[in-house]
Design a protein around this motif. Sequence first.
Motif, PDB file in Angstrom:
ATOM      1  N   GLY A  17      36.006  70.287  43.030  1.00  0.00           N
ATOM      2  CA  GLY A  17      35.061  69.987  41.963  1.00  0.00           C
ATOM      3  C   GLY A  17      35.748  69.244  40.836  1.00  0.00           C
ATOM      4  O   GLY A  17      36.891  69.574  40.476  1.00  0.00           O
ATOM      5  N   LEU A  18      35.094  68.246  40.275  1.00  0.00           N
ATOM      6  CA  LEU A  18      35.672  67.451  39.185  1.00  0.00           C
ATOM      7  C   LEU A  18      35.271  67.974  37.810  1.00  0.00           C
ATOM      8  O   LEU A  18      35.665  67.404  36.789  1.00  0.00           O
ATOM      9  CB  LEU A  18      35.227  65.985  39.317  1.00  0.00           C
ATOM     10  CG  LEU A  18      35.682  65.269  40.596  1.00  0.00           C
ATOM     11  CD1 LEU A  18      35.082  63.871  40.657  1.00  0.00           C
ATOM     12  CD2 LEU A  18      37.201  65.213  40.678  1.00  0.00           C
ATOM     13  N   LYS A  45      32.187  57.436  41.976  1.00  0.00           N
ATOM     14  CA  LYS A  45      33.149  57.242  40.893  1.00  0.00           C
ATOM     15  C   LYS A  45      32.445  57.215  39.535  1.00  0.00           C
ATOM     16  O   LYS A  45      33.086  57.008  38.505  1.00  0.00           O
ATOM     17  CB  LYS A  45      33.946  55.959  41.108  1.00  0.00           C
ATOM     18  CG  LYS A  45      33.143  54.674  41.080  1.00  0.00           C
ATOM     19  CD  LYS A  45      34.046  53.470  41.304  1.00  0.00           C
ATOM     20  CE  LYS A  45      33.252  52.170  41.270  1.00  0.00           C
ATOM     21  NZ  LYS A  45      34.114  50.995  41.512  1.00  0.00           N
ATOM     22  N   LYS A  46      31.102  57.406  39.554  1.00  0.00           N
ATOM     23  CA  LYS A  46      30.337  57.463  38.299  1.00  0.00           C
ATOM     24  C   LYS A  46      30.486  58.854  37.692  1.00  0.00           C
ATOM     25  O   LYS A  46      29.576  59.701  37.766  1.00  0.00           O
ATOM     26  CB  LYS A  46      28.870  57.142  38.557  1.00  0.00           C
ATOM     27  CG  LYS A  46      28.629  55.699  38.988  1.00  0.00           C
ATOM     28  CD  LYS A  46      27.155  55.444  39.225  1.00  0.00           C
ATOM     29  CE  LYS A  46      26.904  54.007  39.641  1.00  0.00           C
ATOM     30  NZ  LYS A  46      25.458  53.733  39.895  1.00  0.00           N
ATOM     31  N   HIS A  47      31.637  59.105  37.152  1.00  0.00           N
ATOM     32  CA  HIS A  47      31.956  60.394  36.541  1.00  0.00           C
ATOM     33  C   HIS A  47      32.935  60.150  35.407  1.00  0.00           C
ATOM     34  O   HIS A  47      33.892  59.372  35.555  1.00  0.00           O
ATOM     35  CB  HIS A  47      32.551  61.342  37.589  1.00  0.00           C
ATOM     36  CG  HIS A  47      32.610  62.766  37.143  1.00  0.00           C
ATOM     37  ND1 HIS A  47      33.653  63.276  36.409  1.00  0.00           N
ATOM     38  CD2 HIS A  47      31.733  63.797  37.321  1.00  0.00           C
ATOM     39  CE1 HIS A  47      33.430  64.561  36.164  1.00  0.00           C
ATOM     40  NE2 HIS A  47      32.273  64.900  36.704  1.00  0.00           N
ATOM     41  N   PRO A  48      32.725  60.794  34.262  1.00  0.00           N
ATOM     42  CA  PRO A  48      33.541  60.475  33.065  1.00  0.00           C
ATOM     43  C   PRO A  48      35.040  60.637  33.222  1.00  0.00           C
ATOM     44  O   PRO A  48      35.798  59.956  32.526  1.00  0.00           O
ATOM     45  CB  PRO A  48      32.984  61.452  32.017  1.00  0.00           C
ATOM     46  CG  PRO A  48      31.567  61.678  32.444  1.00  0.00           C
ATOM     47  CD  PRO A  48      31.612  61.699  33.948  1.00  0.00           C
ATOM     48  N   ILE A  49      35.516  61.542  34.108  1.00  0.00           N
ATOM     49  CA  ILE A  49      36.966  61.742  34.168  1.00  0.00           C
ATOM     50  C   ILE A  49      37.657  60.785  35.138  1.00  0.00           C
ATOM     51  O   ILE A  49      38.887  60.755  35.213  1.00  0.00           O
ATOM     52  CB  ILE A  49      37.339  63.196  34.553  1.00  0.00           C
ATOM     53  CG1 ILE A  49      37.028  63.471  36.036  1.00  0.00           C
ATOM     54  CG2 ILE A  49      36.648  64.196  33.668  1.00  0.00           C
ATOM     55  CD1 ILE A  49      37.705  64.732  36.533  1.00  0.00           C
ATOM     56  N   ILE A  54      42.357  57.641  37.307  1.00  0.00           N
ATOM     57  CA  ILE A  54      42.936  56.353  37.698  1.00  0.00           C
ATOM     58  C   ILE A  54      44.210  56.077  36.891  1.00  0.00           C
ATOM     59  O   ILE A  54      45.224  55.598  37.424  1.00  0.00           O
ATOM     60  CB  ILE A  54      41.907  55.212  37.499  1.00  0.00           C
ATOM     61  CG1 ILE A  54      40.749  55.371  38.497  1.00  0.00           C
ATOM     62  CG2 ILE A  54      42.568  53.850  37.666  1.00  0.00           C
ATOM     63  CD1 ILE A  54      39.611  54.397  38.282  1.00  0.00           C
ATOM     64  N   LYS A  55      44.189  56.424  35.590  1.00  0.00           N
ATOM     65  CA  LYS A  55      45.376  56.251  34.743  1.00  0.00           C
ATOM     66  C   LYS A  55      46.527  57.136  35.214  1.00  0.00           C
ATOM     67  O   LYS A  55      47.688  56.833  34.981  1.00  0.00           O
ATOM     68  CB  LYS A  55      45.030  56.580  33.291  1.00  0.00           C
ATOM     69  CG  LYS A  55      44.106  55.564  32.638  1.00  0.00           C
ATOM     70  CD  LYS A  55      43.751  55.991  31.219  1.00  0.00           C
ATOM     71  CE  LYS A  55      42.803  54.985  30.560  1.00  0.00           C
ATOM     72  NZ  LYS A  55      42.410  55.406  29.189  1.00  0.00           N
ATOM     73  N   GLU A  56      46.181  58.250  35.878  1.00  0.00           N
ATOM     74  CA  GLU A  56      47.192  59.173  36.408  1.00  0.00           C
ATOM     75  C   GLU A  56      47.704  58.695  37.774  1.00  0.00           C
ATOM     76  O   GLU A  56      48.435  59.410  38.454  1.00  0.00           O
ATOM     77  CB  GLU A  56      46.591  60.574  36.552  1.00  0.00           C
ATOM     78  CG  GLU A  56      46.211  61.228  35.253  1.00  0.00           C
ATOM     79  CD  GLU A  56      47.402  61.890  34.580  1.00  0.00           C
ATOM     80  OE1 GLU A  56      48.449  62.052  35.238  1.00  0.00           O
ATOM     81  OE2 GLU A  56      47.302  62.202  33.385  1.00  0.00           O
TER      82      GLU A  56
END
Length: 492
Positions: A17-18, A45-49, A54-56
């Motif tokens: 779960g995200l 991928k339409k999710h705020p986190i 991606i930055k990680e």
Amino acid sequence: MNIVLEGDNMGSITIVGLGPGDYDLISHGAYKLLKEGKNIYFRTKKHPIVENLIKENIEFKSLDYFYEKENDFEKVYDNISKFIMKEARTNDIIYAVPGHPRVAENTVEIIEKYAHNEGIKLNIIPSMSFVDAMFNFLGVDPVHGFKLVDAFKLSKEKIDTNSNLIITQVYDKFIASEVKLNLMDYYNDDEYVYIVKGAGIKDIEEKHKVKLYELDRLDKFDYLTSIYIPKTSKKYYDVFDLEEIMEKLRGENGCSWDKKQTHESLKPYVIEEAYELVEAIEKDDLEEMIEELGDILLQVIFHCQIGKEEGYFDLREVSAKICEKLIYRHPHVFGEENFNEEEFNKKWEELKKEEKGEKTVTESLERIPKHLPSLIKSNKVQKKAALVGFDWDNIDDVYKKIEEEYKEVIDAHRHGNIQYIEEEIGDLLFSIVNLSRFLNIDPEQALNNTTKKFIKRFSFIENSALKTGKKLEEMTLEEMDDLWNKSKKITN
């Protein structure tokens, strides 16, 4: 929570779960798995986190392209689930979904079913659900109960206004309009509802308290929008309210008349209410139909309450029985059988015989209620016999049979044998019912219409006589017959 289903030479599926959308609310276990794992698929991928992940340098493949192939969400979810299963047959994969995998996530349910059938190992790594974030944002304690409904399934749900309601996936104004129309069947138009957007996401979450009829007037809808409706009073009474009312009427402080009724004493009312409904239908009076259908429903609830008090049955058992019967007798709808409309009546009778444990056609004929009006009963008897081939080959044979029975009536009359006359009149009526069946005419309805027509024409004769200052008793048959012929020109 882990569900382990071992399979030989197969991969596994780990569903994570995200969280509701805030980067701080994804669980440590879910984040760690995404950071260290491979073969990662995101339902969307339409999710705020996602931007933070991606930055990680977390690499994943998005399955958003499935939404572009289908307009039906049920098909989208099934196609995604099948894809995940295909990948898991040869590899260990990670499948990430918004929120908590167990909360309003259709693909997880489907995948779990497929995994169980194929023996593929399945693991669940949860995070906070958007429901938790929503209750926290609204300041509501979920201990008072709530129901969670997908906006796309709302029309098929039974809404209990005595419970808090959350509606998910209110993506746009069009869906909001559909939701509004469905809710208006249960709530008053000016009931307050909450539009909640981005619950659990700092700097994004917002709520708007609006009246139900205003629901689709705001431009506040996207994939992070849900609707919350606090529990309230009902807009309409329903069948369960009727059940409670009847229980009170039959209770200790109830109505003396209702309390003394039995199955036996209520028999005349069942028949009376049924005929009153038929009359309302014939008059095409919708208001009266609603009232009379309510009266018939009252009889059902009345008998169920008596059955409940006696410990034999209740409304739930009655409802279950008719549902089971309908499903059983429609295998072409609820099962795999396939037959056309012409075969339906025969199949229906076969299923009824099997259901009732009847071995012969005679048993099914004897099962027809003895209190049915004679024309209806004879019609049913003939139809059942015809289904096994006991019928005339063509309508000419039916006409010949009517002529034969008519002559036998005349002969019986000549001999003056009352019992024989009654028998032959019965045979003649039975043969006429047969003719109506061949012509697809309801004999009961036909005779009722003729009786009504007779009353209209008789009324014309009587009113015409009164206008001339005469009573019917003072008129000759020829005079009345002349008025009868005139009435035929102005009445149907």
